[in-house]
Design an enzyme around this catalytic site. Structure first.
Site, PDB file in Angstrom:
ATOM      1  N   ARG A 123     -10.193  -1.779 -15.339  1.00 27.94           N
ATOM      2  CA  ARG A 123      -8.976  -1.047 -15.003  1.00 27.94           C
ATOM      3  C   ARG A 123      -7.710  -1.808 -15.418  1.00 27.94           C
ATOM      4  O   ARG A 123      -6.634  -1.250 -15.365  1.00 27.94           O
ATOM      5  CB  ARG A 123      -8.925  -0.775 -13.498  1.00 27.94           C
ATOM      6  CG  ARG A 123      -9.984   0.202 -13.013  1.00 27.94           C
ATOM      7  CD  ARG A 123      -9.622   0.751 -11.654  1.00 27.94           C
ATOM      8  NE  ARG A 123      -9.633  -0.284 -10.638  1.00 27.94           N
ATOM      9  CZ  ARG A 123     -10.694  -0.559  -9.889  1.00 27.94           C
ATOM     10  NH1 ARG A 123     -11.807   0.123 -10.052  1.00 27.94           N
ATOM     11  NH2 ARG A 123     -10.660  -1.504  -8.977  1.00 27.94           N
ATOM     12  N   ARG A 162      -2.119  -5.086 -23.383  1.00 27.42           N
ATOM     13  CA  ARG A 162      -1.307  -4.277 -24.296  1.00 27.42           C
ATOM     14  C   ARG A 162      -0.893  -5.099 -25.506  1.00 27.42           C
ATOM     15  O   ARG A 162      -0.399  -6.214 -25.341  1.00 27.42           O
ATOM     16  CB  ARG A 162      -0.055  -3.799 -23.580  1.00 27.42           C
ATOM     17  CG  ARG A 162      -0.422  -3.050 -22.319  1.00 27.42           C
ATOM     18  CD  ARG A 162       0.567  -1.966 -22.012  1.00 27.42           C
ATOM     19  NE  ARG A 162       0.146  -1.318 -20.796  1.00 27.42           N
ATOM     20  CZ  ARG A 162       0.899  -1.173 -19.719  1.00 27.42           C
ATOM     21  NH1 ARG A 162       2.139  -1.605 -19.742  1.00 27.42           N
ATOM     22  NH2 ARG A 162       0.435  -0.582 -18.657  1.00 27.42           N
ATOM     23  N   ARG A 205     -11.127  -6.601   3.108  1.00 24.52           N
ATOM     24  CA  ARG A 205     -10.160  -7.692   3.036  1.00 24.52           C
ATOM     25  C   ARG A 205      -8.934  -7.265   3.824  1.00 24.52           C
ATOM     26  O   ARG A 205      -8.543  -6.091   3.796  1.00 24.52           O
ATOM     27  CB  ARG A 205      -9.747  -7.973   1.581  1.00 24.52           C
ATOM     28  CG  ARG A 205     -10.884  -8.372   0.680  1.00 24.52           C
ATOM     29  CD  ARG A 205     -11.470  -9.716   1.014  1.00 24.52           C
ATOM     30  NE  ARG A 205     -10.574 -10.810   0.641  1.00 24.52           N
ATOM     31  CZ  ARG A 205     -10.811 -12.089   0.953  1.00 24.52           C
ATOM     32  NH1 ARG A 205     -11.884 -12.417   1.673  1.00 24.52           N
ATOM     33  NH2 ARG A 205      -9.971 -13.023   0.570  1.00 24.52           N
ATOM     34  N   ARG A 220       0.863 -13.208  -3.853  1.00 22.28           N
ATOM     35  CA  ARG A 220       2.105 -12.711  -4.452  1.00 22.28           C
ATOM     36  C   ARG A 220       3.238 -12.786  -3.440  1.00 22.28           C
ATOM     37  O   ARG A 220       3.003 -12.935  -2.236  1.00 22.28           O
ATOM     38  CB  ARG A 220       1.949 -11.289  -4.971  1.00 22.28           C
ATOM     39  CG  ARG A 220       1.513 -10.279  -3.917  1.00 22.28           C
ATOM     40  CD  ARG A 220       1.341  -8.884  -4.540  1.00 22.28           C
ATOM     41  NE  ARG A 220       0.861  -7.923  -3.561  1.00 22.28           N
ATOM     42  CZ  ARG A 220       0.678  -6.634  -3.786  1.00 22.28           C
ATOM     43  NH1 ARG A 220       0.923  -6.139  -4.984  1.00 22.28           N
ATOM     44  NH2 ARG A 220       0.241  -5.819  -2.843  1.00 22.28           N
ATOM     45  N   GLU A 259       2.324 -13.034   0.592  1.00 26.42           N
ATOM     46  CA  GLU A 259       1.114 -12.261   0.936  1.00 26.42           C
ATOM     47  C   GLU A 259      -0.150 -13.099   0.755  1.00 26.42           C
ATOM     48  O   GLU A 259      -0.356 -13.687  -0.292  1.00 26.42           O
ATOM     49  CB  GLU A 259       1.084 -11.027   0.016  1.00 26.42           C
ATOM     50  CG  GLU A 259      -0.029 -10.053   0.296  1.00 26.42           C
ATOM     51  CD  GLU A 259       0.125  -8.767  -0.542  1.00 26.42           C
ATOM     52  OE1 GLU A 259       1.269  -8.318  -0.794  1.00 26.42           O
ATOM     53  OE2 GLU A 259      -0.897  -8.233  -0.965  1.00 26.42           O
ATOM     54  N   TYR A 274     -10.832   2.562  -2.035  1.00 25.43           N
ATOM     55  CA  TYR A 274      -9.424   2.318  -2.334  1.00 25.43           C
ATOM     56  C   TYR A 274      -8.875   3.581  -2.999  1.00 25.43           C
ATOM     57  O   TYR A 274      -9.421   4.052  -3.998  1.00 25.43           O
ATOM     58  CB  TYR A 274      -9.212   1.114  -3.270  1.00 25.43           C
ATOM     59  CG  TYR A 274      -7.735   1.003  -3.585  1.00 25.43           C
ATOM     60  CD1 TYR A 274      -6.877   0.382  -2.697  1.00 25.43           C
ATOM     61  CD2 TYR A 274      -7.190   1.620  -4.708  1.00 25.43           C
ATOM     62  CE1 TYR A 274      -5.508   0.353  -2.923  1.00 25.43           C
ATOM     63  CE2 TYR A 274      -5.826   1.601  -4.945  1.00 25.43           C
ATOM     64  CZ  TYR A 274      -4.996   0.960  -4.043  1.00 25.43           C
ATOM     65  OH  TYR A 274      -3.636   0.956  -4.253  1.00 25.43           O
ATOM     66  N   ASP A 309      -5.209   5.353  -4.414  1.00 26.91           N
ATOM     67  CA  ASP A 309      -3.762   5.361  -4.577  1.00 26.91           C
ATOM     68  C   ASP A 309      -3.189   6.578  -3.848  1.00 26.91           C
ATOM     69  O   ASP A 309      -3.911   7.539  -3.543  1.00 26.91           O
ATOM     70  CB  ASP A 309      -3.396   5.410  -6.075  1.00 26.91           C
ATOM     71  CG  ASP A 309      -3.327   4.015  -6.683  1.00 26.91           C
ATOM     72  OD1 ASP A 309      -3.024   3.062  -5.942  1.00 26.91           O
ATOM     73  OD2 ASP A 309      -3.579   3.881  -7.893  1.00 26.91           O
TER      74      ASP A 309
HETATM   75  C1  LIG Z   1      -1.580  -3.486   0.117  1.00 30.64           C
HETATM   76  C2  LIG Z   1      -1.654  -2.076  -0.413  1.00 30.64           C
HETATM   77  C3  LIG Z   1      -0.776  -1.684  -1.393  1.00 30.64           C
HETATM   78  C4  LIG Z   1      -0.839  -0.388  -1.890  1.00 30.64           C
HETATM   79  N1  LIG Z   1       0.022  -0.047  -2.884  1.00 30.64           N
HETATM   80  C5  LIG Z   1      -0.024   1.182  -3.392  1.00 30.64           C
HETATM   81  C6  LIG Z   1       0.836   1.551  -4.470  1.00 30.64           C
HETATM   82  O1  LIG Z   1       1.647   0.753  -4.958  1.00 30.64           O
HETATM   83  N2  LIG Z   1       0.733   2.804  -4.973  1.00 30.64           N
HETATM   84  C7  LIG Z   1      -0.158   3.727  -4.483  1.00 30.64           C
HETATM   85  O2  LIG Z   1      -0.211   4.860  -4.980  1.00 30.64           O
HETATM   86  N3  LIG Z   1      -0.978   3.405  -3.443  1.00 30.64           N
HETATM   87  C8  LIG Z   1      -0.934   2.173  -2.896  1.00 30.64           C
HETATM   88  N4  LIG Z   1      -1.766   1.847  -1.855  1.00 30.64           N
HETATM   89  C9  LIG Z   1      -2.666   2.873  -1.290  1.00 30.64           C
HETATM   90  C10 LIG Z   1      -2.046   3.663  -0.103  1.00 30.64           C
HETATM   91  O3  LIG Z   1      -1.742   2.768   0.940  1.00 30.64           O
HETATM   92  C11 LIG Z   1      -3.059   4.731   0.350  1.00 30.64           C
HETATM   93  O4  LIG Z   1      -3.244   5.666  -0.689  1.00 30.64           O
HETATM   94  C12 LIG Z   1      -2.644   5.512   1.590  1.00 30.64           C
HETATM   95  O5  LIG Z   1      -2.202   4.693   2.620  1.00 30.64           O
HETATM   96  C13 LIG Z   1      -3.834   6.323   2.108  1.00 30.64           C
HETATM   97  O6  LIG Z   1      -3.423   7.158   3.175  1.00 30.64           O
HETATM   98  P1  LIG Z   1      -4.450   7.516   4.333  1.00 30.64           P
HETATM   99  O7  LIG Z   1      -3.758   8.508   5.202  1.00 30.64           O
HETATM  100  O8  LIG Z   1      -5.763   7.892   3.773  1.00 30.64           O
HETATM  101  O9  LIG Z   1      -4.699   6.147   5.107  1.00 30.64           O
HETATM  102  P2  LIG Z   1      -3.720   5.252   5.987  1.00 30.64           P
HETATM  103  O10 LIG Z   1      -2.387   5.177   5.366  1.00 30.64           O
HETATM  104  O11 LIG Z   1      -4.441   3.993   6.254  1.00 30.64           O
HETATM  105  O12 LIG Z   1      -3.577   6.074   7.334  1.00 30.64           O
HETATM  106  C14 LIG Z   1      -4.605   6.129   8.298  1.00 30.64           C
HETATM  107  C15 LIG Z   1      -3.967   6.207   9.654  1.00 30.64           C
HETATM  108  O13 LIG Z   1      -4.995   6.464  10.614  1.00 30.64           O
HETATM  109  C16 LIG Z   1      -4.674   5.767  11.790  1.00 30.64           C
HETATM  110  N5  LIG Z   1      -5.896   5.633  12.571  1.00 30.64           N
HETATM  111  C17 LIG Z   1      -7.002   4.913  12.305  1.00 30.64           C
HETATM  112  N6  LIG Z   1      -7.920   5.078  13.251  1.00 30.64           N
HETATM  113  C18 LIG Z   1      -7.397   5.934  14.159  1.00 30.64           C
HETATM  114  C19 LIG Z   1      -7.869   6.526  15.378  1.00 30.64           C
HETATM  115  N7  LIG Z   1      -9.102   6.269  15.850  1.00 30.64           N
HETATM  116  N8  LIG Z   1      -7.052   7.354  16.052  1.00 30.64           N
HETATM  117  C20 LIG Z   1      -5.796   7.636  15.586  1.00 30.64           C
HETATM  118  N9  LIG Z   1      -5.306   7.098  14.457  1.00 30.64           N
HETATM  119  C21 LIG Z   1      -6.101   6.287  13.739  1.00 30.64           C
HETATM  120  C22 LIG Z   1      -4.103   4.449  11.294  1.00 30.64           C
HETATM  121  O14 LIG Z   1      -3.291   3.869  12.309  1.00 30.64           O
HETATM  122  C23 LIG Z   1      -3.290   4.912  10.093  1.00 30.64           C
HETATM  123  O15 LIG Z   1      -1.958   5.169  10.437  1.00 30.64           O
HETATM  124  C24 LIG Z   1      -1.771   0.545  -1.384  1.00 30.64           C
HETATM  125  C25 LIG Z   1      -2.666   0.132  -0.391  1.00 30.64           C
HETATM  126  C26 LIG Z   1      -2.631  -1.174   0.070  1.00 30.64           C
HETATM  127  C27 LIG Z   1      -3.648  -1.600   1.076  1.00 30.64           C
END
Ligand SMILES: Cc1cc2nc3c(=O)[nH]c(=O)nc-3n(C[C@H](O)[C@H](O)[C@H](O)COP(=O)(O)OP(=O)(O)OC[C@H]3O[C@@H](n4cnc5c(N)ncnc54)[C@H](O)[C@@H]3O)c2cc1C
Length: 383
Positions: free
Chosen positions: A173, A177, A249, A279, A300, A348, A350
Site C-alpha cells: 500500500r 513515486r 495496538r 511521529r 505519539e 482498519y 479509513d
Molecule cells: C490514529 C488513527 C488515525 C486515523 N487517521 C485517519 C485519516 O487520516 N483518514 C481517514 O480517513 N481515517 C483515519 N482513521 C480511521 C478513522 O478513525 C475511522 O475510519 C473511524 O473512526 C471509524 O468510525 P467508527 O464509527 O467505525 O469507529 P469509532 O470512531 O471508533 O467509533 C466507535 C464508537 O463506539 C463507541 N463504543 C464502543 N463500545 C461501545 C459500547 N459498548 N457502548 C456504547 N458505545 C461504544 C466508542 O466510544 C466510539 O465512540 C484513523 C484511525 C486511527 C486509529
C-alpha cells in the site's frame, strides 16, 4: 413499520446508519460510552491555544468516492487540504512517501525519473521473486538502504514486531513515486472539515427522530429492548471477551504546547529505532486558514493494547483471525444485532470507507425490511 433502533457508538458508523434509518421513519437512540460524539474522529478546541485538536490522532479526509464526498459536504464545509508528510531519520529531514526528492537527497544524486527507477532496481534484491513478508517486499522494491532508513525502525515501533513477521501486503500500500509529487494520498478529493469532524457528525445526528446519550455504554442485555442494534464497539467486547481478546495496538499521546511554529508541518515521522515515538503532530497545521500564536503538539507512541486502553489498530495476524472467526460465528447467531465499523468488524477503515460501508449497510437493511428478509449480521465481511 417503524423500528426502534439502537446505535451503540456515536462515531461515523453509528451516525451515518442512524441518520439513514431516521430519514426513513425509524426511531433511533444513539448511545456512546464516551462523553462526546464523533468516535475516534472527534475534534475539539484546545482551551489554552484555541487550536482545533484531533483528539485521537490526526485525521485527513480523502476519497475517490463521489457519493461519500457529496455526503460529507452536505453536512459541513470542507477546506482544501493536502497531506504532506516529512520524516526525520539519520539526522536529516526527508519527504514521504518516498519520491524523487527523497531518493535524490538520500543518495546525494540528481537522478531523473527513469534513471531513479533503474537506480532503485539496481539496489533491489532481485533474488526475492515472491515476497511474503514486509521485509522481503521492501528489500525487493527499494533495497536495504531505503528500507532500513524509512521503513524498518518505524514499523518495529508501530507494530511492536519485526517486519519479518508482518505480511508483504502492508507495504504494497506504500507507493514509491518517481516524480516530485509529495501529496501523501492519491485520491481525487481531499480536505478538512472547516470546524472539525465533531460538528459535522453533530449535524448528521441532528434529526427529530434521533436521540443521543453520552457516557452511556451499551451492553448485550440491552438488545432485548430494541428491534435492531447497530453495534460499532469491539466485537469481542459485545461477548464480554468470553473467547479471549482480539489483539490491537494502542497509542499514547504526549501533549505539549509551544509559542509559534514548532516543526513547520502537520506530521513529522521519526524513522530511527532509538527515538521511541513514531511521529509528532502539530495540530494547527491541519487548519492553515486559522491563525494561532500558540501551538499544540502530540508526540505519539505505539504499544500493545491492554484491557483498559483504547483499541486503535487491529493486528489481524493469523492468531487474531482464528479468534475473530469464532466471534463471527457467535455474532451471526445474535437475533437482532448488526456489527459495524472498524471495531465491530475488526478492520482498519479509513473514514470514507467507513461512510461507504455505513450507507450500504443502512440501504441493505432498509431493503431487507421492505421485502421481509433477515437483516445482515455485519455491515461488511470481517474475514
Ligand atoms: C490514529 C488513527 C488515525 C486515523 N487517521 C485517519 C485519516 O487520516 N483518514 C481517514 O480517513 N481515517 C483515519 N482513521 C480511521 C478513522 O478513525 C475511522 O475510519 C473511524 O473512526 C471509524 O468510525 P467508527 O464509527 O467505525 O469507529 P469509532 O470512531 O471508533 O467509533 C466507535 C464508537 O463506539 C463507541 N463504543 C464502543 N463500545 C461501545 C459500547 N459498548 N457502548 C456504547 N458505545 C461504544 C466508542 O466510544 C466510539 O465512540 C484513523 C484511525 C486511527 C486509529
Amino acid at each position: 413499520m417503524s423500528m426502534n433502533c439502537l446505535m451503540a457508538g456515536a462515531g461515523l458508523s453509528g451516525a451515518v446508519i442512524g441518520r439513514m434509518m431516521a430519514d426513513h421513519g425509524h426511531q433511533v437512540t444513539v448511545m456512546d460510552a464516551r462523553p462526546h460524539i464523533g468516535g475516534n474522529c472527534h475534534t475539539e478546541r484546545d482551551a489554552e491555544t484555541g487550536v482545533l485538536v484531533h483528539l485521537y490522532g490526526p485525521h485527513i479526509f480523502h476519497t475517490d468516492d463521489q457519493e461519500v464526498w457529496d455526503y460529507v459536504n452536505s453536512f459541513t464545509t470542507f477546506r482544501p487540504y493536502q497531506n504532506r508528510v516529512k520524516t526525520t531519520t539519520r539526522g536529516a529531514v526527508y519527504s514521504l512517501p518516498i519520491n524523487l526528492h527523497t531518493i535524490n537527497q538520500f543518495f546525494g544524486q540528481t537522478l531523473r525519473p527513469d534513471e531513479a527507477r533503474a537506480f532503485l532496481e539496481s539496489r533491489a534484491d532481485t533474488s526475492i521473486t515472491d515476497p511474503r513478508t514486509f521485509e522481503e517486499q521492501a528489500l525487493r522494491f527499494v533495497g536495504r538502504d531505503l528500507y532500513e532508513a524509512f521503513f524498518k525502525g518505524y514499523t518495529v515501533k508501530q507494530w511492536g514486531c519485526s517486519p519479518t513477521e508482518l505480511p508483504a501486503s502492508i507495504l504494497k500500500r506504500l507507493p514509491v513515486r518517481f516524480n516530485y509529487d509529495d501529496n501523501y494520498f492519491f485520491h481525487r478529493f481531499q480536505g478538512m472539515p472547516e470546524n472539525g469532524y465533531t460538528p459535522m457528525i453533530e449535524r448528521i445526528l441532528d434529526h427529530p427522530r434521533i436521540s443521543v446519550h453520552l457516557s452511556a455504554p451499551v451492553t448485550r442485555a440491552m438488545a432485548a429492548d430494541y428491534d435492531r442494534v447497530f453495534y460499532s464497539g469491539p466485537i469481542d467486547g459485545w461477548f464480554d471477551y468470553s473467547l479471549g481478546r482480539l489483539g490491537y495496538r494502542t497509542l499514547d499521546f504526549e501533549r505539549f504546547s509551544h509559542q509559534g511554529d514548532w516543526q513547520g508541518c502537520a506530521v513529522m515521522n521519526y524513522g530511527d529505532p532509538d527515538i521511541p515515538w513514531t511521529r509528532i503532530t502539530e495540530h494547527k497545521h491541519f487548519a492553515p486558514w486559522e491563525t494561532h500564536a500558540g501551538s499544540l503538539l502530540y508526540r505519539e507512541y505505539s504499544r500493545a493494547c491492554g484491557p483498559d486502553d483504547i483499541p486503535y489498530y487491529p493486528i489481524r495476524q493469523v492468531a487474531e483471525k482464528t479468534l475473530l472467526a469464532q466471534y463471527v460465528d457467535l455474532a451471526t447467531s445474535e437475533p437482532n444485532v448488526t456489527f459495524t465499523g472498524r471495531l465491530g468488524t475488526y478492520r482498519y477503515l479509513d473514514m470514507d470507507v467507513t461512510i461507504r460501508e455505513a450507507l450500504d449497510c443502512a440501504r441493505t437493511c432498509l431493503n431487507a425490511l421492505a421485502i421481509g428478509t433477515p437483516l445482515p449480521a455485519f455491515s461488511a465481511p470481517p474475514l
